[in-house]
Design a protein around this motif. Structure first.
Motif, PDB file in Angstrom:
ATOM      1  N   TYR B  18       1.621  -1.620   0.026  1.00 39.10           N
ATOM      2  CA  TYR B  18      -0.348  -0.054  -0.055  1.00 39.10           C
ATOM      3  C   TYR B  18       1.266   1.245   0.144  1.00 39.10           C
ATOM      4  O   TYR B  18       2.060   1.155   0.928  1.00 39.10           O
ATOM      5  N   ASN B  19       1.117   2.294  -0.620  1.00 37.71           N
ATOM      6  CA  ASN B  19       1.535   3.416  -0.953  1.00 37.71           C
ATOM      7  C   ASN B  19       0.791   4.317  -0.086  1.00 37.71           C
ATOM      8  O   ASN B  19      -0.373   5.076  -1.528  1.00 37.71           O
ATOM      9  N   ILE B  20       0.447   4.842   0.525  1.00 40.04           N
ATOM     10  CA  ILE B  20      -0.067   6.094   1.389  1.00 40.04           C
ATOM     11  C   ILE B  20       0.336   7.545   0.301  1.00 40.04           C
ATOM     12  O   ILE B  20      -0.821   7.765   0.683  1.00 40.04           O
ATOM     13  N   GLU B  61       0.757   5.406  -7.472  1.00 38.75           N
ATOM     14  CA  GLU B  61      -0.401   4.457  -7.758  1.00 38.75           C
ATOM     15  C   GLU B  61      -0.513   4.162  -6.062  1.00 38.75           C
ATOM     16  O   GLU B  61       0.635   3.869  -4.919  1.00 38.75           O
ATOM     17  N   ARG B  62      -1.640   4.188  -5.769  1.00 36.04           N
ATOM     18  CA  ARG B  62      -2.405   2.901  -4.426  1.00 36.04           C
ATOM     19  C   ARG B  62      -1.726   1.483  -4.368  1.00 36.04           C
ATOM     20  O   ARG B  62      -1.617   1.654  -3.431  1.00 36.04           O
ATOM     21  N   GLN B 238       7.550  -2.314   4.550  1.00 33.43           N
ATOM     22  CA  GLN B 238       7.062  -2.539   5.454  1.00 33.43           C
ATOM     23  C   GLN B 238       5.586  -2.813   5.405  1.00 33.43           C
ATOM     24  O   GLN B 238       4.687  -2.822   6.245  1.00 33.43           O
ATOM     25  N   THR B 239       5.042  -1.620   4.485  1.00 32.43           N
ATOM     26  CA  THR B 239       2.940  -2.396   5.176  1.00 32.43           C
ATOM     27  C   THR B 239       2.340  -3.451   4.424  1.00 32.43           C
ATOM     28  O   THR B 239       1.468  -3.548   4.988  1.00 32.43           O
ATOM     29  N   PHE B 276      -3.497   1.302   8.478  1.00 33.61           N
ATOM     30  CA  PHE B 276      -4.929   1.741   8.942  1.00 33.61           C
ATOM     31  C   PHE B 276      -5.067   3.393   8.427  1.00 33.61           C
ATOM     32  O   PHE B 276      -6.626   3.608   8.457  1.00 33.61           O
ATOM     33  N   LEU B 277      -4.181   3.684   8.293  1.00 33.79           N
ATOM     34  CA  LEU B 277      -4.142   5.835   7.949  1.00 33.79           C
ATOM     35  C   LEU B 277      -4.941   5.632   7.012  1.00 33.79           C
ATOM     36  O   LEU B 277      -5.359   7.067   6.117  1.00 33.79           O
ATOM     37  N   ALA B 278      -4.823   4.959   6.232  1.00 31.83           N
ATOM     38  CA  ALA B 278      -5.823   4.979   4.720  1.00 31.83           C
ATOM     39  C   ALA B 278      -7.100   5.505   4.975  1.00 31.83           C
ATOM     40  O   ALA B 278      -7.790   5.629   4.571  1.00 31.83           O
TER      41      ALA B 278
END
Lengths: 452, 452
Positions: B18-20, B61-62, B238-239, B276-278
């Motif tokens: 996941y790319n924040i 990119e997400r 690390q996600t 989670f912040l997503a």
């Protein structure tokens, strides 16, 4: 892509331990009292063991229920993972399928906690407030310290002085879990004081530490003693390893041709192998079970099947087992957990009767296997566990010769995080094999007690 | 009986990172070239990084696909377990439900291997034969050594000399995995020789070691450089931690009120918290995310949000981040992994914009939490991870006051098997808090570079 790990859910933690005495054609001969030479009565054991463990030591019930509180604590790391060693297989170019059951995920880093928890549980149930034990390099002491902390018992560990001084990490681990750690010989016991009077600079031995712990436990009503291997109830508790492993291999649609475990006092080997040996004993399965020991302490491969003491001080009951003699002191190999002079009476009887095999390796061969395993599978193994890896690799290489796609299961009983100094010695080319001294062996065997 | 562990199958290892950056309202300011002060071009980075990582550093990119070979190696320990801390909850008498995601099951004993493996994978894909890196206490160096061994690349690690001499265990671990480990400063690089000429007895620093590794990598076409934290692509890799954790909590029917991670360079915190912040960024979830740092190196809580160098030698690009100044040298606390003067630009931007919180603790409070955790949950935590435990315990104690049954999730980023000397100091009552020197802080901040 094939799975690397075979995992079980917590609900699949075994509900019962397997007692191989239910299925053995020949039971071990009874323990004898060291003074009288007569079979030990349960009463004589009650000074240092709780009733439940004394009963487990002798029962022939096939299945013994694991208490719910013990299973709850097992959940902290059990069921332990089983791995398919894909990367090792490729490195060996073998048609064999290699599996290993990994007990290093235990908080104690070894299989030892499997029995420490029930032992403390039964002691607490008997009203015991404190447990005394001995430890060499600290593996058993760490596990018992954790179990005592979990159940709120005090724990005193007599740690062989040379390890206390030179191997601080496991000593600190025991302290972290609230145990009192005493360098042995100490002035806390008559046994210790006697040694110190003669040898003020004594660096201690497992034999002396056992004597101190037993004396401590026997002298206080609130205190019992606990042993981390050899005895029947210890092997019994360890069968959770093999029971889980059977279920995991079933999930993979496999049954092992060969089961391999390192063997010192015998409980690790027993824990993995006994649930499989049940099929051999009762259904005639063509399974091979191999106990692996160091050439420097070749109890099964070079010892004698005879009654012997468990300790140098001759305080313990006499057990009929394979032994190198209770005075035998093995060379200082790095696999400290495989340096015991005797072996579990259950494992010994099965070996004597031809149900299992044994093989011995020198430590340079063992470390070569350990490094190959680490570099392919990623886990740095304990030197003890690396004995099983050596044997598993050799079996897999035989399969490469013969073309047989055998299923090999071995026990990876612990990680090597506290043993890295030994790896450094090996990598520097400074590790030496210490061949068995034939004189020391003859000397050890010459001191076996004479039993009527 | 409630489950202790929430386990996933290997098929549930995430297929994408996941790319924040896809969801951040404000992206980090661009990295600037240290000489020109202009944004760094991809070309300038290609001397030391492979194209795929340079692209990951900047993409919006997400979701980014995890290569199949990387996922295969993740299977050696992933999915990592999530624990419900039943025993800790009971000890705290809290209505909170505490969960922790345990990365210590990695062969490297830390979360670091999550990024070491893809970094080496992409380097191999780019034809690179050898990787140079720096390491302080050896955590990143161990992980990179393993990853290089798995992919057949050579690995050279410049290890800060004082750690090389005083902390042999991780050095031996790197050697076991075939890496070349060099005490830094060394005579292998111009940077090292310059230091040695002035200070022949220099014990080294991370800043010097970075300079040596970068110089080594920049000077050889077959060699690249690798960094274990801070950069966007490291946080991205690390996600997998947080993505698994979300799925595990879903299985338990939970969603966290608070997510807590220790924060040095930021990749561990990012890995757990970003997925989670997503939900907070895109759906307005009322989630709190807390980054925990040491009082001795309070980057987020006391630092300045500004452009700064990543190293003392001013060789790296300028990054906009919370920083104590690239000349700031924190006190020698035991959590060596939390002693970096700066922080991930992604974490820094999110903190600056108010999406996350930060808190700092002294090390005696941290070790008190570590010992309480070990005695209840059985796992001896790394000193770095114990910062997150401290914050989680304090949140749980607030719940005891308020009666709120909050769901607290923290990251247990590693085990403390190589950190037991610090425990001994704490247990002996000899551990001291090292308060931040206000003078050192002012001095560090006064050296921030001036950017047009």
């Amino acid at each position: 892509m094939p799975e690397t790990k075979i995992l079980l859910q917590e609900s699949e933690i075994p509900e019962r331990w397997y007692n191989i005495m239910a299925d053995m054609p020949n039971l071990p001969a009874p323990p004898l009292h060291p003074a009288t030479g007569q079979p030990v009565t349960p009463d004589a054991l009650s000074a240092i063991f709780p009733p439940a463990l004394i009963e487990q030591e002798a029962t022939r019930e096939r299945w013994l229920e694991i208490p719910e509180e013990v299973r709850e604590l097992y959940r902290l790391w059990r069921p332990s993972p089983m791995y398919r060693a894909h990367r090792l297989e490729r490195a060996l170019d073998t048609p064999a399928r290699i599996y290993y059951k990994y007990e290093g995920v235990s908080p104690a880093g070894r299989h030892k906690l499997n029995t420490a928890i029930p032992q403390v549980y039964y002691n607490r149930a008997a009203g015991i407030k404190r447990i005394a034990t001995e430890t060499g390099a600290g593996q058993w002491g760490s596990a018992l310290s954790m179990a005592c902390q979990f159940f709120g018992l005090d724990c005193t560990v007599y740690m062989v002085k040379v390890s206390y001084q030179q191997k601080p990490y496991r000593r600190i681990l025991m302290s972290t879990f609230g145990a009192e750690v005493i360098a042995s010989p100490s002035d806390r016991t008559q046994a210790g004081r006697t040694v110190l009077a003669e040898h003020p600079d004594s660096l201690g031995s497992l034999g002396i530490a056992i004597s101190e712990a037993v004396e401590d436990a026997a002298g206080r009503a609130d205190t019992n003693y606990a042993l981390g291997s050899v005895l029947n109830h210890v092997c019994l508790h360890q069968t959770v390893i093999g029971l889980e492993a059977k279920r995991q291999l079933e999930k993979a649609g496999e049954y092992p041709d060969v089961v391999i475990g390192c063997c010192g006092g015998g409980s690790n080997f027993a824990g993995l192998a006994f649930p499989f040996l049940a099929d051999k004993l009762t259904q005639g399965k063509a399974l091979r079970a191999i106990a692996v020991e160091p050439e420097a302490c070749p109890t099964l491969t070079r010892g004698k099947f005879a009654y012997d003491f468990g300790d140098i001080a001759q305080l313990t009951p006499l057990l009929q087992m394979y032994t190198l003699g209770h005075t035998f002191v093995p060379a200082g190999i790095h696999a400290g957990g495989l340096r015991y002079h005797g072996d579990s009476p259950l494992v010994s009887q099965l070996y004597h009767d031809g149900w299992i095999e044994a093989v011995a390796y020198g430590q340079t061969q063992v470390f070569a296997a350990a490094v190959q395993f680490a570099r392919t599978e990623g886990i740095v193994p304990a030197p003890e566990s690396a004995h099983a890896i050596r044997a598993a690799i050799d079996e897999a290489l035989k399969c490469r010769e013969s073309g047989e796609p055998k299923v090999i299961l071995f026990g990876l009983s612990g990680h090597g995080h506290f043993d890295l100094a030994a790896y450094e010695t090996y990598l520097a080319g400074d590790l030496e094999d210490v061949p068995l001294s034939e004189n020391a062996l003859a000397e050890g065997l010459s001191h076996l007690p004479v039993v009527r």
